[in-house]
Design an enzyme around this catalytic site. Sequence first.
Site, PDB file in Angstrom:
ATOM      1  CB  CYS A 196      -1.155  -0.001   1.201  1.00 25.84           C
ATOM      2  SG  CYS A 196      -0.183   0.127   2.826  1.00 25.84           S
ATOM      3  CB  CYS A 358       8.852   5.511 -11.362  1.00 28.30           C
ATOM      4  SG  CYS A 358       9.956   4.604 -10.417  1.00 28.30           S
TER       5      CYS A 358
END
Length: 406
Positions: A196, A358
């Site tokens: 997460c 990224c």
Amino acid sequence: MTKHIRNHSLSNDEVQRYSRQLILSEFGVHAQERLKDSSALIIGCGGLGSPAALYLASSGLGRLGLVDHDNVDISNLHRQIIHRETTIGKTKVESAQITCSQINSSLKIDTYNQLLTYENIMPIVKQYDVILDCTDNVITRYLINDACVLCQKPLVSASVIRLEGQLSVWNYIEKHGPCYRCLYPQAPPEETVSTCSDVGVLGPVCGTLGSLQALEAIKIVTKIGDVLSNRMLLVDGLSMNFRTIKLRNRQTTCAVCGTNPTIINQPSPPPMNQCSNDQPCRKNLLNRNERITANDLSKSNLSSFIIDVRPEHELNIAQFDNSFHLPMDRLLYKNDDEQLRNELRTNIENNQQIIIVCRRGNDSQLAVRRLKELLSDFDNIDEKIKDLEGGFQAWHTDVDSTFPLY
């Protein structure tokens, strides 16, 4: 004068505190006494461990163990509801202990501010009646599972990601239930695992699954209800769909709980680059010459073409000027290779280096591999194309602190 007779060991204060539980026909005084005499260990004081700890502390549990080696950060607070702004910077176990003690001052709380390893996990696990795996790391699940099997402890395990979650009880001996390895014998490759912290999660999803973990733990130690063994609960928070699926039984070939186990005396060690809940792994999939640091990029005089492989919604947080957006889903799955080659051709030919970026420098490494295959016939592509090591987080830390950190 008529005297009352007490058929239990609960104090008057405890009767008043837990009166709403005591009058449940399925629960009652004897279940409350069993809860008072029981102990639970929560591994991970984050999004799942927070609600689990709060409900176990308030329920009348006798002893609670808390394991975590991270500190409280402001980015935790939207889902890790046991922590407060006033405890930012404290260890998570200390922060959780403060909150639980404020709820129930008679609760005995043990704290373990340490990273669990195969060397220290067994002495901790064997002290408690039920174990709750509230970590955000699939690799660590194997370590915890093996220890629970070897110590003969039931394991209540949950996981959440984005708006989804799942819950099951492993190694529930009363039902001869399977362990985690019975379903998943081997850990997946590191580069295929997301957490997460990598892809996000909505706070109440953690709250839902963590609360259900507390419920299953209470059912186990008080011996009420049908424990979620041999089954798995799947939760879709977006559609509000809850469904339960059956799991296969304990496997005789399992490496830890089978007929001829190969893991006998201690749990198998996780990979050396095991990561904590909120400090995800920095993967190293490329060679040194295929990467460039944020500092080196900021000082480079070479003309650079930046390719940003993050999802589109992250571009709204921040991005480099004049970067080309190429989301990973398109790069890996869309199958429009020739069109993509044509879109990239001019910039690849006219720039001295191609930098893939990224959020953390993990997806960008996979993108480098894929782009080298896709653009293999371009001149000097192996030398030109590089991954920005550490991604935007490294740029924030090493070059520009005004770049948003998320």
